[in-house]
Design a protein around this motif. Sequence first.
Motif, short mmCIF file in Angstrom:
data_model
loop_
_atom_site.label_atom_id
_atom_site.label_comp_id
_atom_site.label_asym_id
_atom_site.label_seq_id
_atom_site.Cartn_x
_atom_site.Cartn_y
_atom_site.Cartn_z
N VAL A 1 11.72 -56.32 -1.88
CA VAL A 1 11.14 -55.69 -3.07
C VAL A 1 9.68 -56.10 -3.19
O VAL A 1 9.36 -57.30 -3.17
CB VAL A 1 11.89 -56.11 -4.35
N TRP B 1 14.15 -57.92 -11.45
CA TRP B 1 15.60 -57.74 -11.34
C TRP B 1 15.88 -56.52 -10.46
O TRP B 1 15.09 -55.58 -10.40
CB TRP B 1 16.29 -57.58 -12.69
N ARG B 2 17.00 -56.59 -9.74
CA ARG B 2 17.43 -55.46 -8.91
C ARG B 2 18.95 -55.44 -8.87
O ARG B 2 19.60 -56.47 -8.64
CB ARG B 2 16.91 -55.60 -7.48
N GLY C 1 22.14 -53.38 -6.98
CA GLY C 1 22.37 -52.50 -5.84
C GLY C 1 23.84 -52.37 -5.49
O GLY C 1 24.69 -53.14 -5.94
N SER D 1 19.94 -48.73 -4.84
CA SER D 1 19.52 -49.86 -5.67
C SER D 1 18.41 -49.42 -6.62
O SER D 1 17.74 -48.40 -6.41
CB SER D 1 19.04 -51.04 -4.81
N GLY E 1 15.67 -51.24 -9.98
CA GLY E 1 15.31 -52.42 -10.76
C GLY E 1 13.91 -52.29 -11.32
O GLY E 1 13.35 -51.19 -11.42
N ASP F 1 8.96 -49.81 -12.29
CA ASP F 1 10.38 -49.47 -12.17
C ASP F 1 10.59 -48.79 -10.83
O ASP F 1 9.78 -47.95 -10.40
CB ASP F 1 10.79 -48.52 -13.30
#
Length: 624
Positions: A105, A275-276, A278, A292, A294, A317
């Motif tokens: 990410v 935060w993520r 998935g 996924s 986040g 986002d």
Amino acid sequence: MRLYLTKAALLAAASLAAQPAFAQESDDLIVVTGAPAPIAIENLPAAAVVIDVDDARVRGDISLDQALADVPGLQVPRSGPIGQQTSIFSGGFESNHTLVLFDGVRIDDPSTPESVFDAGQDTLGDARSIEIVQGPLSALYGSGALGGVVNILPRRGGEGALNPRLEIAGGSFDTLTANAGADGTLDRFRYALNAEGYTSEGYDIVPERIATHDGEKDGADITTLTGVFDYALTDSLAVDLLLRQREARVDYDPGIFGNIAENPGSEIQSDTALWRLGASWALSDALSLRLSGGALETDRVSSDFGVAGDEYHGDRDFADFSATWSITPEWTLLLGAQNEDENIEAVSFGSPVTGEQEHWGAYIATQGVLGPLDVTAAIRQDDFDGFGEEFTWRAGAAYPIGEAARLYASYGTSYRAPSLFERFVPFYGNAALDPERAETWEIGGDARFALFGQTEGLELGALYRASEIEDLIGFAGFAYGNVDRAEIAYAEARIALRPTDWLTARASYANTDAVNAATGVALARRPEESWSATLAAERGAFSGQISWRQIGSRLDTTYDDFGFWAGTAEVESYDILRASAAWAVNDEVKLYIAADNVLDETYEPVNGFAGAPASLLVGIRVTP
């Protein structure tokens, strides 16, 4: 321990933020979650590095920039103690041309003026390893990956219900760092939790040569909390959650007139939250899907004796989808799509800055065997609000020579989208900016030979990379514009000797010719030459390392001895010597000691900002 990434790591682990890139070491392979079958290291059409974070911590590395400092091709100058602004220059590219990820990410702050990632405030306690791939990777990652990608891979749940760990270290500058965590597996549930704190009084950012120097210390306090969880709903369907929050308070010394001067009441509060969520679904042995989404939130506020000054607030986002299809045992196809929505709210020099943009991206990537060649290729299409579409591609091949050598080559295009700040800041923003674009080709090779009675007693490696960059963003009069072009030629040579099974000597040399294509003037903070050498020993319970790094002369913005801007000039080279030693008391306890700048050299990694004097760090790691 540093290893060359496999082709799977380059294509699959580095393919999209949608995939939680999570590698495991074996003797000569890297296994990547969601990737095809493990692939031999010599099949990779690029040179890359994997840093084992536990080993880096024992060497005294606390922050991300310290761990990256010895990687050939990277320059990571920090403007003072840990916590201060730190840029990453990869292979001669600009400091905003290296994309930094946490578990795939992107974690660059969307509110920074020129989308520069600050590598000085991320500590390493929650990381298991760091992967570095240099070269154009926009065909896999999109914007920002002109010079390469740094991917921080977190710790994950291990075998057994509970695997606790505790690490405490302290040393010079009243430094104290503590890291506590636990991971494990409970039936179908895996977890990894980590909490890390760092505090230091630091040292004076202002060099002693500058008249305003008075010894006032510039310290930092950094806290990082991380959680990584996954749960197998069925044998083929799993969900996962990543949570990370970092809070940093850093002293700094801004002069009233933009000069270098003591300012004991100034500090920067910098917070990030990620935060993520998935889900991964294996439809068959050959086909798997991943979805996924986040958000990343960033806040930076500068203050002077408690009075708030500039503020930068950014949000990103994101949502990702990818599919991995093993067409045959030799060929794998990856497809994916991304969506990002970024916005900023800032106050810079008293002026409000607001902006928002949406971005869509889609890619196709493949890897396989074509005759004697191992081939990788990727194409990507991105579409941004405000300036339209961007197409990038990359292709590479590796050719094995017997069992111990290989040659490889690659070509790729890459780009950096203009930042929201560059587009929307009042007075000098330019919403019509075009992306910065680059074309890069690379050729290299490496070989291993039996010597000194060791199977791999001698290792050799070399590469050459050439890049052309167009539409570089800078100031055209009083506003941002696409004003510059650059040409970069980068060459690297490496050697490793193992005279015994417990002693390894390594050395590397990098030559960077990075110039403004219009004027022929060298680009700032990119030394033409840099050297490094390491002697590492591991025998029984004891291990130790001595490393030397020389950063050559380079062009930089300079400040005179009164702390005022003095134009641009070539600044002197400097050498840094480090040493460390560790003793494994038993399987559960390890003691270590690390010394930085052993010869106490006076230097300025960024002109006008003092480098770290000689320092010592002593620590203990407990893993019951």
